[in-house]
Design an enzyme around this catalytic site. Structure first.
Site, mmCIF file in Angstrom:
data_model
loop_
_atom_site.group_PDB
_atom_site.id
_atom_site.type_symbol
_atom_site.label_atom_id
_atom_site.label_comp_id
_atom_site.label_asym_id
_atom_site.label_seq_id
_atom_site.Cartn_x
_atom_site.Cartn_y
_atom_site.Cartn_z
ATOM 1 N N LYS A 6 4.849 5.351 17.503
ATOM 2 C CA LYS A 6 4.467 5.595 18.893
ATOM 3 C C LYS A 6 5.693 5.995 19.710
ATOM 4 C CE LYS A 6 1.197 2.780 20.174
ATOM 5 N NZ LYS A 6 0.835 1.382 20.430
ATOM 6 N N ARG A 59 3.941 -2.003 24.805
ATOM 7 C CA ARG A 59 3.131 -1.520 23.675
ATOM 8 C C ARG A 59 3.877 -1.655 22.357
ATOM 9 N NH1 ARG A 59 1.856 4.556 25.227
ATOM 10 N NH2 ARG A 59 0.039 4.199 23.891
ATOM 11 N N GLY A 115 -5.169 -1.337 15.912
ATOM 12 C CA GLY A 115 -5.629 -2.586 16.510
ATOM 13 C C GLY A 115 -4.982 -3.848 15.967
ATOM 14 N N MET A 117 -1.671 -4.667 16.057
ATOM 15 C CA MET A 117 -0.547 -5.139 16.840
ATOM 16 C C MET A 117 -0.987 -5.233 18.296
ATOM 17 S SD MET A 117 1.834 -5.273 14.502
ATOM 18 C CE MET A 117 3.242 -5.290 15.575
ATOM 19 N N ARG A 164 -0.213 11.064 17.541
ATOM 20 C CA ARG A 164 0.149 10.658 16.183
ATOM 21 C C ARG A 164 -0.692 11.490 15.225
ATOM 22 N NH1 ARG A 164 -2.749 4.874 16.883
ATOM 23 N NH2 ARG A 164 -4.839 5.678 17.176
ATOM 24 N N HIS A 168 -13.090 1.284 16.477
ATOM 25 C CA HIS A 168 -12.387 0.658 15.353
ATOM 26 C C HIS A 168 -13.113 0.913 14.029
ATOM 27 C CE1 HIS A 168 -11.468 -2.774 12.666
ATOM 28 N NE2 HIS A 168 -10.234 -2.485 13.046
ATOM 29 N N ARG A 197 -15.306 8.613 -27.701
ATOM 30 C CA ARG A 197 -15.508 7.317 -28.363
ATOM 31 C C ARG A 197 -16.711 7.453 -29.275
ATOM 32 N NH1 ARG A 197 -14.576 6.013 -22.843
ATOM 33 N NH2 ARG A 197 -12.839 4.576 -22.542
ATOM 34 N N SER A 201 -1.577 8.970 -28.295
ATOM 35 C CA SER A 201 -2.316 8.820 -27.037
ATOM 36 C C SER A 201 -2.240 7.350 -26.654
ATOM 37 C CB SER A 201 -3.767 9.261 -27.213
ATOM 38 O OG SER A 201 -4.467 9.049 -26.009
ATOM 39 N N THR A 207 -3.943 2.518 -22.757
ATOM 40 C CA THR A 207 -3.288 1.561 -21.858
ATOM 41 C C THR A 207 -4.164 0.351 -21.534
ATOM 42 O OG1 THR A 207 -3.875 3.099 -20.110
ATOM 43 C CG2 THR A 207 -1.576 3.048 -20.804
ATOM 44 N N CYS A 229 -5.229 7.844 -22.585
ATOM 45 C CA CYS A 229 -6.677 7.890 -22.483
ATOM 46 C C CYS A 229 -7.254 6.582 -21.947
ATOM 47 C CB CYS A 229 -7.306 8.246 -23.828
ATOM 48 S SG CYS A 229 -6.924 7.055 -25.115
ATOM 49 N N TYR A 241 -0.376 15.186 -21.186
ATOM 50 C CA TYR A 241 -1.644 15.209 -20.461
ATOM 51 C C TYR A 241 -2.113 13.804 -20.122
ATOM 52 C CZ TYR A 241 -3.991 13.832 -24.790
ATOM 53 O OH TYR A 241 -4.390 13.137 -25.907
HETATM 54 P P1 ADP Z 1 -2.768 0.933 20.167
HETATM 55 O O1 ADP Z 1 -1.589 1.051 19.259
HETATM 56 O O2 ADP Z 1 -3.671 -0.155 19.792
HETATM 57 O O3 ADP Z 1 -3.424 2.254 20.386
HETATM 58 P P2 ADP Z 1 -1.528 1.287 22.733
HETATM 59 O O4 ADP Z 1 -0.111 0.880 22.881
HETATM 60 O O5 ADP Z 1 -1.781 2.731 22.570
HETATM 61 O O6 ADP Z 1 -2.166 0.452 21.568
HETATM 62 O O7 ADP Z 1 -2.257 0.731 23.997
HETATM 63 C C1 ADP Z 1 -3.640 0.579 24.071
HETATM 64 C C2 ADP Z 1 -4.172 1.273 25.289
HETATM 65 O O8 ADP Z 1 -3.526 0.834 26.470
HETATM 66 C C3 ADP Z 1 -3.951 2.757 25.267
HETATM 67 O O9 ADP Z 1 -5.000 3.394 24.642
HETATM 68 C C4 ADP Z 1 -3.900 3.136 26.714
HETATM 69 O O10 ADP Z 1 -5.172 3.445 27.163
HETATM 70 C C5 ADP Z 1 -3.448 1.888 27.394
HETATM 71 N N1 ADP Z 1 -2.072 2.073 27.840
HETATM 72 C C6 ADP Z 1 -0.944 1.833 27.154
HETATM 73 N N2 ADP Z 1 0.136 2.177 27.887
HETATM 74 C C7 ADP Z 1 -0.319 2.641 29.046
HETATM 75 C C8 ADP Z 1 0.308 3.162 30.226
HETATM 76 N N3 ADP Z 1 1.633 3.271 30.321
HETATM 77 N N4 ADP Z 1 -0.478 3.539 31.219
HETATM 78 C C9 ADP Z 1 -1.802 3.446 31.127
HETATM 79 N N5 ADP Z 1 -2.467 2.972 30.063
HETATM 80 C C10 ADP Z 1 -1.724 2.572 29.022
HETATM 81 MG MG MG Z 2 -2.932 3.817 21.180
#
Ligand code: ADP
Ligand code: MG
Ligand code: MG
Length: 912
Positions: free
Chosen positions: A29, A99, A108, A110, A366, A484, A593, A794, A797, A861, A881
């Site tokens: 990120k 973040r 989701g 972290m 990403r 999710h 076989r 051959s 494994t 094989c 192979y």
């Molecule tokens: P994840 O890795 O779970 O996507 P994020 O760090 O992207 O977590 O944060 C989750 C949500 O929080 C983001 O989708 C965004 O909508 C909101 N968010 C994070 N940083 C900001 C920010 N600086 N301003 C507004 N919304 C934010």
């Molecule tokens: Mg995010």
């Protein structure tokens, strides 16, 4: 130690300290935020604490290295100057989000805390400034909820049972207010509602957690930073890393970033989008958005997200406004950014954006998750668009993604007459058939027992991951294509439908779920078409699709074939399987076989042979089997049309052909005209304490050379028949379970004698090879000796793993999952080659074999021949192979090509 070391990287105002290349240090990120800033895109400014800071934090028993705090505060001041606002300033406060961000995305897993810096001092100013008390109280209650959950509870080491955490009572409070007013959506609560809720929230936090919610901005910020670092070793993150095989020492980075708001009014919005369609691969901007909302609302599935444009529309949001229609200028700007990012990264991006009072901000980019068909299409398209090379395209598609194309679908005919239960968003393609389960725990329990289950939930969260994996399919009533459940399922290529509005109440007590007005119970069968998003009652039949009609797939596989060095053969026992395998790209058969050919009606000739008193009797019975075997081999040779065919002589112990129950023994006695007693005595005589180590493989052929002779005769006569019809043949006869060169030579002599006999009789000369399985550790040790006469090897494994580890293949299931779970073994060695041990035996076998016979042809094989990691290993140790089941042939082809590319990559890095 690391004095003067840089732990904090600034970004904002068109310039960033970091770049996209610094993922290891800044996390995905943070690195991508830096890159977007450097590309001149609008990103709220902030700073990133590095993954090194995280690792130092743990190395120092949860203390920061000296200087880190000062460094961070200096960067904070830079942000303040840029924003012309100050953090905690009662007159004009700056707010932050804190973040997390590891190297690889962990959806989701972290933590993130928003609105940091809201205190009793800053709130009144903010209300005055925005003129929007409702928004401020709403932001404040979000902060209290996130902070108490993430910082004060989880990071503090309190790990309450599912649904028993601080979030429960807080959400209960909101529910009460909503209930009072009969309201449904959050949007209907007033400023006063939220304000009074904030007061109640703080009281509840104090009561439940024993500590007040902090009212100091710096305390809030550092509390949140600590919590993100601590979440790296939180239960969920650790278990996710175990499943995905990610190392603990990566650490996470923390991004502290200026808050922007998508929920300050109707000129505000937020959304999640993909630079190309992640389900089909089409080069269209694809995404979801919500007006007047915070980012998490789109993903959380609380409201049904709108489509950003017409091509992104699905059944549930057909009638809802698009971003393109509502805010055309901003859409155009965003679309420009989308094109730029897609080109710049040369890969499909998953982006997050927020619009605050008509101004667009980018919050994240990403590499986006995609399913198999989309991955293949995008990779091939990007080569056409001259964004990437063929090599990159091949290295970008994971073998498992090709597998998705080979995934079975529901039978269309059955679908036409099946009873529809509902529809939802098609989040993961293919078919899924299973019994309803309502909790992740139950899904895990039954799934691991081999039951076919479908997990049905309102929505899923990271806490459900352990139950999602063993489910056939996932079905949720809420959420969009970026929820999710959708993200996780797409990553795994699993059948998944989300946002199925037809699902009504899920009753956990009664274990029932409503589809419209029909009530189904846990355990009832349903079927899903994840490509269309339709759910049916009952258990529909599935059919395999086959990738033949997919042009992108074909193109990609041609490139893979050009790149790879390893040949790919198949394990097939019938002409039909052989044909399927050829259509999937097999270049020969690595294992036929023959024992499979002795079942059905033929078992009677086999049993007659086993019951025979002497060689004469056995030969009489074998004479009956000969024409049948000849026909089998002829069919396979014909289907393979000149491609090499490896035929293994009879392998399993004879008692596998004899019934062990009284009733069937009686039947056998009657049919063969012998006494029941004789049958029972034979069964008794043949029974073994440890059949895996018993009278099987070449040991049978040595005791009963007439069996080997009959099989060799059938093979050679089939060869003659083929040659008469001008069908090319290259037979390779393989002796199983050899441990000494004498065993092999004994069998080779029998085979060679039959060859001479058949050649003389037919007045025809034909080439053939005789080789051996290498599946007993001793055979590896004496491979140089065996290679004197064996013309090919051959690796078997399955047996080699069994005997190297001393794990019975049939019994290891009892403890292997525990071994893998506790990291005593990295993987199940029967699925992925144990490279450190069994793999070393293979390496030794190759070296010793080729020391005697330089060009010795060597293959594999065992089941491992179709497992991508093992294919890579086979490439590395120089096999000729791999051979695998027909449906894994494309996977092996791609894995073999990727092994070449990985090798080049390693060499390139070494040079540097
Ligand atoms: P994840 O890795 O779970 O996507 P994020 O760090 O992207 O977590 O944060 C989750 C949500 O929080 C983001 O989708 C965004 O909508 C909101 N968010 C994070 N940083 C900001 C920010 N600086 N301003 C507004 N919304 C934010
Ligand atoms: Mg995010
Ligand atoms: Mg074997």
């Amino acid at each position: 130690m690391k004095a003067g070391h840089k732990y904090v990287y600034f970004f904002g105002g068109g310039k960033a300290d970091g770049t996209a290349k610094m993922k290891n240090l800044l996390g995905g990120k943070g690195a991508n935020i830096a890159e977007m800033v450097n590309l001149g895109m609008p990103v709220p400014p902030g700073f990133t604490l590095t993954t090194e800071a995280c690792n130092e934090f743990y190395a120092r028993k949860r203390k920061y290295p000296p200087g880190l705090k000062k460094e961070a505060e200096a960067k904070l001041t830079r942000v303040e100057r840029l924003m012309k606002q100050r953090f905690g300033d009662p007159k004009d406060p700056l707010l932050f989000s804190v973040r997390s961000g590891a190297r690889a995305s962990m959806p989701g897993m972290m933590e993130t805390v928003l609105n940091v810096g809201l205190t009793t001092k800053t709130i009144p100013t903010l209300i005055k400034k925005t003129g929007n008390p409702r928004f401020v109280s709403d932001a404040y209650r979000r902060l209290i909820a996130m902070y108490s959950d993430v910082v004060m509870e989880k990071a503090a080491g309190i790990e309450p049972e599912e649904g028993k955490g601080i979030r429960g009572p807080l959400e209960g409070l909101i529910g009460k207010v909503k209930g009072k007013q009969g309201d449904d959506a959050d949007l209907d609560l007033t400023a006063d509602d939220w304000k009074s809720l904030c007061t109640q929230f703080k009281k509840t936090v104090k009561k439940v957690l024993g500590k007040p919610f902090p009212d100091d901005p710096m305390a809030q910020m550092w509390g949140a930073i600590d919590a993100v670092f601590l979440s790296w070793f939180g239960k969920r993150a650790v278990s996710y890393r175990r499943i995905e095989g990610l190392p603990d020492d990566w650490g996470t980075a923390v991004n502290v970033q200026t808050m922007v708001f998508g929920n300050m009014g109707d000129d505000c919005a937020t959304g999640v989008a993909f630079t190309r369609n992640p389900a089909t691969g089409d080069n269209n901007f694809y995404g979801e958005w919500l007006i007047n909302a915070q980012g998490e609302d789109v993903v959380a599935g609380i409201r049904t997200p709108f489509a950003i444009n017409n091509v992104s529309k699905v059944a549930t949001n057909k009638h809802l406004p698009t971003l393109q229609g509502s805010m055309p200028k901003l859409y155009k700007q965003l679309d420009g950014i989308r094109r730029k990012l897609d080109k710049h990264y040369r890969d499909m991006q998953d982006i997050e954006f927020t619009i605050q009072h008509g101004v667009l901000y980018m919050l994240q980019t990403r590499v986006g998750k995609r399913n198999g068909p989309a991955a293949i299409k995008m990779a091939v398209d990007m080569v056409k668009e001259r964004l990437i090379t063929k090599e990159v395209a091949v290295s970008r598609v994971r073998p498992e993604q090709v597998d998705e194309l080979l995934h079975p679908m529901l039978d269309i005919k059955a679908e036409k007459t099946a009873k529809k239960l509902g529809t939802g968003l098609p989040a993961g393609p293919g078919g899924g058939v299973g019994q309803i389960v309502l909790t992740a725990d139950r899904a895990e329990q039954l799934g691991n027992l081999g039951e076919k289950v479908i997990l049905v939930r309102e929505e899923t969260s990271p806490e459900d991951v352990h139950g999602m994996k063993p489910s056939q399919a996932i079905l949720t009533s809420k959420g969009g294509m970026t929820s999710h459940a959708a993200l996780v399922a797409r990553g795994w290529g699993k059948c998944c439908i989300v946002g199925c509005g037809d699902i009504g109440h899920i009753d956990f007590k009664k274990k029932t779920v409503k589809f419209g007005n029909k009530t189904l119970k846990e355990g009832d069968w349903i079927s899903m078409n994840g490509t269309k998003g339709v759910i049916y009652e009952g258990r529909l039949p599935m059919v395999a699709t086959g990738p033949e009609k997919n042009p992108s797939y074909k193109k990609l596989m041609t490139w893979a074939d050009q790149i790879r060095r390893l040949k790919v053969r198949t394990n097939a026992d019938t002409p039909e399987d052989s044909k399927v395998a050829i259509s999937l790209g097999a270049e020969g058969i690595g294992l036929t076989r023959t024992e499979h050919m002795f079942f059905g009606e033929r078992i009677w000739a086999m049993r007659e042979m086993i019951m025979a008193e002497d060689k004469k009797g056995r030969e009489k019975a074998l004479a009956k089997l000969l024409p049948m075997q000849r026909k089998d081999f002829f069919g396979i040779f014909k289907a393979m049309n000149g491609r090499p065919v490896t035929i293994r002589l009879l392998d399993p112990p004879l008692h596998e052909f004899i019934p062990h129950e009284k009733a069937t023994q009686k039947e056998m006695a009657k049919r063969l005209g012998v006494s029941v007693k004789a049958v029972a005595a034979k069964a008794d005589f043949l029974s073994e304490f440890n059949p895996m180590l018993g009278h099987r493989g070449c040991r049978l052929g040595i005791t009963y050379p007439e069996i080997t002779a009959m099989q060799a005769r059938a093979i050679f006569q089939a060869v003659v028949k083929c040659r008469k019809q001008r069908i090319k043949v290259s037979p390779e006869i393989m002796v199983p379970l050899v441990g000494t060169s004498e065993e092999f030579n004994n069998q080779k002599a029998v085979i060679d004698a039959v060859a001479v006999e058949v050649m003389t009789k037919s007045k025809m000369k034909f080439p053939y090879m005789v080789g051996t399985m290498i599946e007993i550790p001793r055979a590896v040790l004496v491979a140089d000796e065996i290679a004197k006469t064996a013309e090919f090897f051959s690796f078997g494994t399955n047996d080699l793993t069994q005997m190297a580890f001393g794990y019975s293949r049939d019994d290891a299931g009892v403890f292997l999952p525990e071994y893998v779970g506790n990291k005593i073994l990295a993987d199940d060695p029967f699925q992925a080659i144990d490279q450190g041990g069994v793999g070393q035996l293979m390496k030794m076998g190759v070296e010793r074999g080729r020391a005697t016979r330089k060009k010795l042809k060597i293959g594999i094989c065992g089941e491992h021949g179709g497992e991508p990691g093992s294919v890579g290993f086979c490439h590395e140790i120089g096999l000729d192979y791999v051979s695998c089941s027909p449906f894994r042939v494309p996977i092996a082809r791609l894995a073999a090509a990727r092994a070449v590319l990985a090798e080049k990559d390693r060499k390139r890095k070494k040079k540097k």
